[in-house]
Write a protein that holds these residues in place. Structure first.
Motif, PDB file in Angstrom:
ATOM      1  N   UNK A 145       0.081   8.500   3.976  1.00  0.00           N
ATOM      2  CA  UNK A 145       0.630   7.206   3.780  1.00  0.00           C
ATOM      3  C   UNK A 145       1.931   6.748   4.793  1.00  0.00           C
ATOM      4  N   UNK A 146       2.803   7.711   4.404  1.00  0.00           N
ATOM      5  CA  UNK A 146       4.160   7.540   5.008  1.00  0.00           C
ATOM      6  C   UNK A 146       3.925   7.396   6.507  1.00  0.00           C
ATOM      7  N   UNK A 147       3.371   8.246   7.048  1.00  0.00           N
ATOM      8  CA  UNK A 147       3.016   8.524   8.624  1.00  0.00           C
ATOM      9  C   UNK A 147       2.506   7.281   9.178  1.00  0.00           C
ATOM     10  N   UNK A 148       1.542   6.527   8.421  1.00  0.00           N
ATOM     11  CA  UNK A 148       0.853   5.121   8.774  1.00  0.00           C
ATOM     12  C   UNK A 148       2.100   4.181   8.693  1.00  0.00           C
ATOM     13  N   UNK A 149       3.064   4.105   7.798  1.00  0.00           N
ATOM     14  CA  UNK A 149       4.146   3.254   7.616  1.00  0.00           C
ATOM     15  C   UNK A 149       5.095   3.322   8.674  1.00  0.00           C
ATOM     16  N   UNK A 156       0.947  -1.040  -0.091  1.00  0.00           N
ATOM     17  CA  UNK A 156       0.009  -0.104   0.031  1.00  0.00           C
ATOM     18  C   UNK A 156       0.727   1.130  -0.095  1.00  0.00           C
ATOM     19  N   UNK A 157       2.053   1.243   0.774  1.00  0.00           N
ATOM     20  CA  UNK A 157       2.837   2.184   0.767  1.00  0.00           C
ATOM     21  C   UNK A 157       3.226   2.628  -0.315  1.00  0.00           C
ATOM     22  N   UNK A 158       4.018   1.560  -1.136  1.00  0.00           N
ATOM     23  CA  UNK A 158       4.610   1.717  -2.459  1.00  0.00           C
ATOM     24  C   UNK A 158       3.586   2.410  -3.603  1.00  0.00           C
ATOM     25  N   UNK A 159       2.408   1.816  -3.335  1.00  0.00           N
ATOM     26  CA  UNK A 159       1.303   2.181  -4.405  1.00  0.00           C
ATOM     27  C   UNK A 159       1.034   3.669  -4.328  1.00  0.00           C
ATOM     28  N   UNK A 160       0.987   4.117  -3.159  1.00  0.00           N
ATOM     29  CA  UNK A 160       0.870   5.816  -2.857  1.00  0.00           C
ATOM     30  C   UNK A 160       1.819   6.577  -3.556  1.00  0.00           C
ATOM     31  N   UNK A 161       3.237   5.964  -3.171  1.00  0.00           N
ATOM     32  CA  UNK A 161       4.519   6.623  -3.627  1.00  0.00           C
ATOM     33  C   UNK A 161       4.488   6.965  -5.187  1.00  0.00           C
TER      34      UNK A 161
END
Length: 606
Positions: free
Chosen positions: A212-216, A191-196
C-alpha cells in the motif's frame, strides 16, 4: 479591495514590534548591497580558485564585474523522491545562464532528510535541527562571495525553511526558489489510511502495508498529501519567492523544465547587474510574512510552520508570534480540502485551479496584501495566473479560472469550507500549544478526558498493544521537545489514536513533540511549551488528571486544584539514551542552545 481590518491590525502590530530589529536588518543588507559585486574585492588568487574548474568562456566572463554569476544551492539526493529530480537542474540552469550571457555555478549542497523515512525512528531526532544545519550549509556555499544572485533547489519539510533562513542571511542577494513538483497521483489517501489502520489492528500483515505504501509513494516528486513539503511550496509562491504557477507542476514534464530555466534567467535579471535589482531581504517583509500565514490558514497547512515561519521571519528581523498566527486564523476562511483535510491530493488541488485561484480569491476579499515585492517583478496580483507552454516551448501565463474546477477541493471565498483557518493556538495552565482543527470533526473540537502519561511513543504503543487503553484518554506524551530529544514527529501514534477514537472514545493527544504536517482527525495539542525538559507544567501531569482541550476558545487546561498542581514535583526523565546513535552525539550543542517552540525552536541568536 481594502485589506481586512484584522489582517491590517495584525500586520501593523508586527511592523511596530519589529521596528528596531527590522531596521537593523535592512541597514545591514543595504550596506552589503551598496558594495556591489563581491568578486571585485577578491584577490587574483581568490578569484582563480573560484573559477578554476570553469570552461574558458566562463573564466573570461568571471574575470570582470559586468557578467552576473548565479549561485546554485542544491538539496539534491536520489534517496528522496522529492529531491531526485534536482539531479539534472544544474545543467539546465547553467545553460539558461549562458543563454543570457551569464554564468552559473553550484555553490554548495545541503543535507535533505526525509521525515517519511525516519518517522518513528531514532533519526527523526535530527529532523528539526536539520533546518538550522541546512541554513548554515547554504551560508557556507554563499560565503565565497562569488555570486550576484542565488537559486535554491529544495522542496521538503525542513529544507525550504532552512534555505529561506540562509537566503535572508544573504538578504542583499536576489533569491529565487525553484521547486521540483509533486509526484503523480497514486492510490487514494483514504485507501492508504485504511490499510495503516488495519495493520495497527493486526488485521493485515507487513507485506500488505508495504504494498500500500509503495503505491502511494511511487515515483519522483513530493508526496501528494498536503503536509509540510507542499505547504512549503504554497508559502514560497504566496510570499513571492517562486515564479508564478511554479509550485505544483509535476517533475519530468516540458513545463517543469521550462519553468526551471525561466527561474534561472529571472534570478539573473534581478541581480544588481541587471535592471530590476530585487534583493530577497526586501521581498520578505512584514506583509509577505502575513501573506504566508494567511495562505497557511486558507489551505489548512502544516503545523510545523507555526515554528518555521517564526524562525524564517526572525531571519529578516521580523518578530512573528503565535498570537499573530492565532488571530489571523480567527478570520481567514478555509478554502482548500486536501488530505488530511479532505480526500483530494495536491494534484487535484492544482487541477481545480491551484494557487492562482486561491490567491485571486484571497486578494479579492482583502485577506492578502497585494502591494508586495516579488521575484516576478509584479505585485501579488501577478500570481493569479496559471503557467503553460506556448507552441515554441516558452512559458506563458493565463489568468486563473473564474470558477473552481472542483468546489469540493477548492472553494471560492463566498463558499468557504469554514469561516476560520485550520490552525488554532491553545493556552492554559499546561502552557501554550498548537492544534490543527481543519481535519478534526467539530464535535471533537472540545475534549475532556483523563490523562494517561507516557515518556515515549513506544510506551504508548506498548500500552495500546497490551489492550490497556480501553476508554476515554488524553494521551500525554512528554519529554519530546527540542531540548529533550530534538522534537521528533510522533506520527507513528496516529493509527492507534484513530482506532481508539473510532471505537467511540473521547481521544486527544497532548505533547511537547510534533505531530507532522499530516496531522489528522484526532485532536492533538502539540508543540507544548515550556517543554517537560525545561520543567514545564506538562511535566506535572499525572495519570487520571482530567484534561480539557477546547479548540473553540483556545484552552489547554488540566482540571486540578491550582494549589495542588503548583505544589506537585516536576517529573524527571533520564534522556541519555537520546544523546548517542545515528549522529545524535553531534547535536549536543543544538539541544543545549535551542530556543522554545513558540520562538521558532532555532539555535540562532537573531
Amino acid at each position: 479591495m481594502a485589506i481586512k481590518d484584522r489582517v491590517g491590525e495584525v500586520t501593523e502590530r508586527i511592523v511596530k514590534r519589529s521596528h528596531d530589529s527590522r531596521s537593523v536588518y535592512l541597514d545591514r543588507i543595504g550596506k552589503a548591497a551598496d558594495q556591489g559585486p563581491q568578486r571585485s574585492r577578491l584577490s587574483c588568487g581568490n578569484l582563480a580558485h573560484g573559477f578554476a574548474a570553469c570552461g574558458l568562456s566562463d573564466k573570461a566572463a568571471l574575470s570582470g564585474d559586468v557578467v552576473p554569476n548565479l549561485g546554485i544551492i542544491t538539496a539534491y539526493n536520489d534517496m528522496l523522491s522529492a529531491h531526485q529530480p534536482y539531479e539534472t537542474y544544474p545543467d539546465l540552469i547553467r545553460q539558461a545562464a549562458r543563454d543570457v550571457g551569464a554564468v552559473a555555478q553550484v555553490a554548495g549542497g545541503v543535507p535533505a532528510m526525509c521525515d517519511g523515512v525516519t518517522q518513528g525512528q531514532d533519526g527523526m531526532e535530527l529532523s528539526l535541527f536539520s533546518r538550522d544545519v541546512i541554513a548554515m550549509a547554504a551560508a557556507v556555499g554563499l560565503s565565497h562571495q562569488m555570486f550576484d544572485a542565488a537559486v535554491f533547489l529544495g522542496i521538503c519539510d525542513k529544507i525550504v525553511p532552512g534555505l529561506t533562513i540562509a537566503a535572508l542571511s544573504f538578504g542583499h542577494l536576489p533569491a529565487v526558489f525553484i521547486p521540483a513538483g509533486p509526484m503523480t497521483t497514486g492510490i487514494s489517501n483514504d485507501e492508504k489510511a485504511k490499510v495503516r489502520q488495519l495493520y495497527a489492528e493486526g488485521k493485515v500483515g507487513r507485506d500488505a502495508l508495504l504494498e500500500s505504501e509503495s503505491k502511494a509513494y511511487h515515483s519522483p516528486g513530493t508526496c501528494t498529501f498536503y503536509g509540510t513539503a507542499n505547504s512549503n511550496q504554497m508559502l514560497m509562491e504566496i510570499m513571492g519567492l517562486h515564479m508564478p504557477g511554479a509550485s505544483f507542476v509535476n517533475p519530468g514534464t516540458p513545463l517543469r523544465e521550462a519553468l526551471t530555466k525561466e527561474a534561472a534567467k529571472r534570478a539573473l535579471a534581478i541581480s544588481a547587474l541587471g535592471n530590476e535589482f530585487t534583493p530577497a531581504g526586501e521581498i520578505i517583509d512584514e506583509k509577505a510574512i502575513v501573506n504566508g500565514v494567511v495562505g497557511l490558514h486558507a489551505t489548512g497547512g502544516s503545523t510545523n510552520h507555526t515554528m518555521h515561519l517564526v524562525a524564517m521571519a526572525a531571519a529578516a528581523g521580523i518578530r512573528l508570534t503565535w498570537d499573530d498566527i492565532s488571530d489571523l486564523s480567527d478570520v481567514v476562511p478555509l478554502l482548500a480540502r486536501v488530505y488530511p483535510n479532505g480526500k483530494a491530493d495536491v494534484n487535484h488541488f492544482q487541477a481545480a485551479g491551484g494557487l492562482a485561484f486561491l490567491i485571486r480569491e484571497l486578494l479579492g476579499d482583502g485577506y492578502l496584501h497585494q502591494d508586495v515585492k516579488t521575484v516576478y517583478g509584479s505585485d501579488l496580483s501577478g500570481y493569479t495566473v496559471e503557467a503553460k507552454l506556448d507552441a515554441d516551448g516558452n512559458v506563458i501565463r493565463d489568468l486563473a479560472p473564474q470558477i473552481s474546477g472542483d468546489e469540493t477541493v477548492l472553494a471560492p471565498a463566498a463558499k468557504a469550507f469554514q469561516p476560520t483557518g485550520g490552525l488554532k493556538m491553545l493556552t492554559g495552565n499546561i502552557g501554550k500549544a498548537v492544534i490543527k482543527i481543519s481535519a478534526v470533526a467539530k464535535e471533537r473540537h472540545i475534549i475532556e478526558a483523563p490523562a494517561r502519561v507516557f515518556h515515549s511513543q513506544e510506551a504508548f504503543l506498548t500500552a495500546f498493544s497490551n489492550k490497556e487503553l480501553n476508554g476515554d484518554i488524553a494521551a500525554v506524551v512528554r519529554f519530546q521537545g527540542p531540548k529533550a530529544c530534538g522534537m521528533p514527529e510522533l506520527h507513528k501514534l496516529t493509527p492507534s489514536l484513530g482506532i481508539l477514537q473510532d471505537r467511540g472514545h473521547k481521544v486527544a493527544l497532548i505533547t511537547d513533540g510534533r505531530m507532522s504536517g499530516a496531522s489528522g482527525k484526532v485532536p492533538a495539542a502539540i508543540h507544548v511549551t515550556p517543554e517537560a525538559a525545561n520543567g514545564g507544567p506538562i511535566a506535572k501531569i499525572q495519570d487520571g488528571d482530567l484534561i480539557r482541550i477546547n479548540a473553540v476558545t483556545g484552552e489547554l487546561t488540566v482540571l486540578v486544584d491550582e494549589a495542588e498542581f503548583d505544589a506537585r514535583p516536576v517529573a524527571q526523565e533520564d534522556l541519555s539514551h537520546h544523546q548517542f546513535g545515528v549522529g545524535r552525539d553531534l547535536f549536543a550543542a543544538f539541544r543545549a542552545n535551542v530556543g522554545t517552540a513558540d520562538a521558532g525552536a532555532h539555535v540562532f541568536d537573531v
